[in-house]
Design a protein around this motif. Sequence first.
Motif, PDB file in Angstrom:
ATOM      1  N   ILE A  41       8.145   4.088   0.003  1.00  0.00           N
ATOM      2  CA  ILE A  41       7.445   5.000  -1.123  1.00  0.00           C
ATOM      3  C   ILE A  41       6.032   4.191  -1.237  1.00  0.00           C
ATOM      4  O   ILE A  41       4.961   4.549  -1.244  1.00  0.00           O
ATOM      5  N   ILE A  42       6.376   2.845  -1.489  1.00  0.00           N
ATOM      6  CA  ILE A  42       5.235   1.875  -1.741  1.00  0.00           C
ATOM      7  C   ILE A  42       4.142   1.897  -0.595  1.00  0.00           C
ATOM      8  O   ILE A  42       2.922   2.006  -0.557  1.00  0.00           O
ATOM      9  N   ASN A  45       2.374   5.270  -0.671  1.00  0.00           N
ATOM     10  CA  ASN A  45       1.279   4.889  -1.643  1.00  0.00           C
ATOM     11  C   ASN A  45       0.256   4.343  -1.277  1.00  0.00           C
ATOM     12  O   ASN A  45      -1.036   4.633  -1.381  1.00  0.00           O
ATOM     13  N   ARG A  46       0.464   2.932  -0.483  1.00  0.00           N
ATOM     14  CA  ARG A  46      -0.748   2.247  -0.052  1.00  0.00           C
ATOM     15  C   ARG A  46      -1.530   2.878   0.803  1.00  0.00           C
ATOM     16  O   ARG A  46      -2.679   2.806   0.940  1.00  0.00           O
ATOM     17  N   ARG A  52      -7.666   7.502   0.725  1.00  0.00           N
ATOM     18  CA  ARG A  52      -8.637   8.290  -0.517  1.00  0.00           C
ATOM     19  C   ARG A  52     -10.064   7.178  -0.574  1.00  0.00           C
ATOM     20  O   ARG A  52     -10.916   7.445  -0.680  1.00  0.00           O
ATOM     21  N   VAL A 132     -14.330  -0.406  -4.977  1.00  0.00           N
ATOM     22  CA  VAL A 132     -13.623  -1.876  -5.201  1.00  0.00           C
ATOM     23  C   VAL A 132     -12.109  -1.363  -5.201  1.00  0.00           C
ATOM     24  O   VAL A 132     -11.643  -0.579  -6.119  1.00  0.00           O
ATOM     25  N   LEU A 133     -11.523  -2.194  -4.303  1.00  0.00           N
ATOM     26  CA  LEU A 133     -10.029  -1.993  -4.195  1.00  0.00           C
ATOM     27  C   LEU A 133      -9.087  -2.853  -5.340  1.00  0.00           C
ATOM     28  O   LEU A 133      -8.106  -2.601  -5.868  1.00  0.00           O
ATOM     29  N   ASP A 134      -9.762  -3.948  -5.491  1.00  0.00           N
ATOM     30  CA  ASP A 134      -9.135  -5.012  -6.455  1.00  0.00           C
ATOM     31  C   ASP A 134      -9.937  -5.918  -7.168  1.00  0.00           C
ATOM     32  O   ASP A 134     -10.647  -6.864  -6.537  1.00  0.00           O
ATOM     33  N   SER A 135      -9.769  -6.060  -8.551  1.00  0.00           N
ATOM     34  CA  SER A 135     -10.573  -6.851  -9.389  1.00  0.00           C
ATOM     35  C   SER A 135     -10.063  -7.272 -10.797  1.00  0.00           C
ATOM     36  O   SER A 135      -9.585  -6.363 -11.237  1.00  0.00           O
ATOM     37  N   ARG A 136      -9.944  -8.423 -10.908  1.00  0.00           N
ATOM     38  CA  ARG A 136      -9.310  -8.830 -12.245  1.00  0.00           C
ATOM     39  C   ARG A 136     -10.246  -9.340 -13.103  1.00  0.00           C
ATOM     40  O   ARG A 136     -10.167 -10.144 -14.138  1.00  0.00           O
ATOM     41  N   THR A 138     -13.772  -9.691 -15.709  1.00  0.00           N
ATOM     42  CA  THR A 138     -13.533  -9.517 -17.354  1.00  0.00           C
ATOM     43  C   THR A 138     -13.719  -7.940 -17.524  1.00  0.00           C
ATOM     44  O   THR A 138     -14.530  -7.403 -17.299  1.00  0.00           O
ATOM     45  N   PRO A 139     -12.749  -7.209 -18.535  1.00  0.00           N
ATOM     46  CA  PRO A 139     -13.141  -5.960 -18.826  1.00  0.00           C
ATOM     47  C   PRO A 139     -14.382  -5.890 -19.703  1.00  0.00           C
ATOM     48  O   PRO A 139     -14.587  -6.603 -20.735  1.00  0.00           O
ATOM     49  N   GLY A 140     -15.058  -4.589 -19.283  1.00  0.00           N
ATOM     50  CA  GLY A 140     -16.463  -4.498 -20.124  1.00  0.00           C
ATOM     51  C   GLY A 140     -17.305  -5.394 -19.526  1.00  0.00           C
ATOM     52  O   GLY A 140     -18.524  -4.971 -19.823  1.00  0.00           O
ATOM     53  N   LEU A 141     -17.458  -6.183 -18.753  1.00  0.00           N
ATOM     54  CA  LEU A 141     -18.219  -7.218 -18.268  1.00  0.00           C
ATOM     55  C   LEU A 141     -18.229  -7.131 -16.680  1.00  0.00           C
ATOM     56  O   LEU A 141     -19.000  -6.475 -16.038  1.00  0.00           O
ATOM     57  N   GLU A 146     -17.131  -1.939 -10.990  1.00  0.00           N
ATOM     58  CA  GLU A 146     -16.391  -0.496 -10.346  1.00  0.00           C
ATOM     59  C   GLU A 146     -17.232   0.565 -11.006  1.00  0.00           C
ATOM     60  O   GLU A 146     -16.876   1.811 -10.283  1.00  0.00           O
TER      61      GLU A 146
ATOM     62  N   LEU B 104       0.394   2.868  -8.013  1.00  0.00           N
ATOM     63  CA  LEU B 104      -0.245   1.443  -7.415  1.00  0.00           C
ATOM     64  C   LEU B 104      -1.333   1.215  -8.355  1.00  0.00           C
ATOM     65  O   LEU B 104      -1.778  -0.093  -8.486  1.00  0.00           O
ATOM     66  N   ARG B 108      -1.763  -2.375 -10.539  1.00  0.00           N
ATOM     67  CA  ARG B 108      -2.928  -3.071 -10.406  1.00  0.00           C
ATOM     68  C   ARG B 108      -3.633  -3.416 -11.591  1.00  0.00           C
ATOM     69  O   ARG B 108      -3.876  -4.714 -11.942  1.00  0.00           O
ATOM     70  N   THR B 183     -17.646  -4.206 -26.454  1.00  0.00           N
ATOM     71  CA  THR B 183     -16.710  -4.966 -25.557  1.00  0.00           C
ATOM     72  C   THR B 183     -15.721  -5.882 -25.958  1.00  0.00           C
ATOM     73  O   THR B 183     -14.844  -6.008 -25.292  1.00  0.00           O
ATOM     74  N   LEU B 186     -12.235  -5.027 -25.688  1.00  0.00           N
ATOM     75  CA  LEU B 186     -11.436  -5.194 -24.486  1.00  0.00           C
ATOM     76  C   LEU B 186     -10.912  -6.606 -24.032  1.00  0.00           C
ATOM     77  O   LEU B 186     -10.260  -6.629 -23.187  1.00  0.00           O
TER      78      LEU B 186
END
Lengths: 226, 224
Positions: A41-42, A45-46, A52, A132-136, A138-141, A146, B104, B108, B183, B186
Amino acid sequence: MTGTAPSLPPPSAWQMYRSMVGVGLVCGLLVVTAFVGTAPIIRRNRAEALQRAVLQVLPGASSTRSFRLAEDGHLRPAGATATGDQLVHAAYDDRSRLIGVAVEAQGLGYQDVIRVLYGYAPARDAIVGLHVLDSRDTPGLGDRIETDPEFLRNFEHLDVALSDDGAELAHPIAPVKRGARTASWQVDTITGATISSTAVATMVSRSAAFWVPRIRRELAALEAPE
Amino acid sequence: MEQPIPPDPTDAPVPLGEEFRKGVWRQNPTFVQVLGMCPALAVSNSARNALAMGLATTFVLVASNVAVSSLRRFIPRQVRITTYVLIIASFVTIVDYLIQAISLDLHRALGAFISLIVVNCFILGRAEAFASTHGVVPSFFDGLGMGAGFCWALLSIGAVREILGSGTLFGVQLFHDGFQGATVMLLPSGGFFTMAGWVLLLNAVEQRRSRRAAAAPLAAEGAR
């Protein structure tokens, strides 16, 4: 009056081995069972998420095929669920004509590695979309890479034409301050997310410098029917 | 030869409703015990993430409580913490696979904090303080109550942060298009502010309730 509970004798080594090995065995069985049960399933999904993303960065596409760069420098078909480095995803319209190639790039952002997928359209000599597939960051900045429409518009027609000998980009992609963009190979960064947006421009620049000449050379393999 | 283990005095019947309710309110892990702050503040920047983390933690908590309680006579005290961590880590790994299979995008969004459920101190705390000395059914209700308490605490923090930070709730736009979210809500600091606001409000409610409860017998006596 106070009373104390009778203390238990210390456990034998066998009791300790038995409990730890027994619990470890049961836990191991549970984890492996969960892994085996969810792995297909994973994987699906990937593959769907990648599909997409490819359709998003190459508008108008209706099907995709993955190719891997072989050691001899040629692109060879890879399975739909292939993973790993050196993969590109060719996208085709409903008449099976090549629209473009989606390529993954990654680089260090503000907090962690950022992974993006960009679409290269050989017919337009340009990058025509970015996701953007993956980014950590800062939220809001930092995560505005994305969502910021002006930043994403940079990648709707980003010039990656090759030099006359076809070995390198005629103009390497260059990040510039917001509003300072004067050429179609420059990327306007985001004020307040400078590190993240510069990182995206830089990783796309490096990746395009590697991939665009190779994809150009291998267009015949990509356009060949399945 | 193995020594017979004496009967556990804590196997006495315990009101199950009370086991459940204590975690939801009186001993709420987030607002009262102030435990498990790492996921509570880092992941609660949206209601969806907060709810998902709450549910994942509840699953691990209930499953580990039941497992520890079932095996409490089998695990010698000398190796209990190692064994509990092994049990908790196994359930966290399972929940990690399940979330990847469900969504997923959600996996993430929750990122490393799923794996960090292993070191969530209140899960190990419940295993050591409750499940290791109580029967399976009370341990199940204890885990469910603590999980429900953690869930609603995270959800209430996440909802406030998402509304004030993004102008949405569960992704649904609440304000006009020009709304400019704060902001800071968040960022982790917004988590601290929201948490402080909720603790202040809930303490005020609890104090008011205590005052009323204390005043009720005096009022009844005065009426007589």
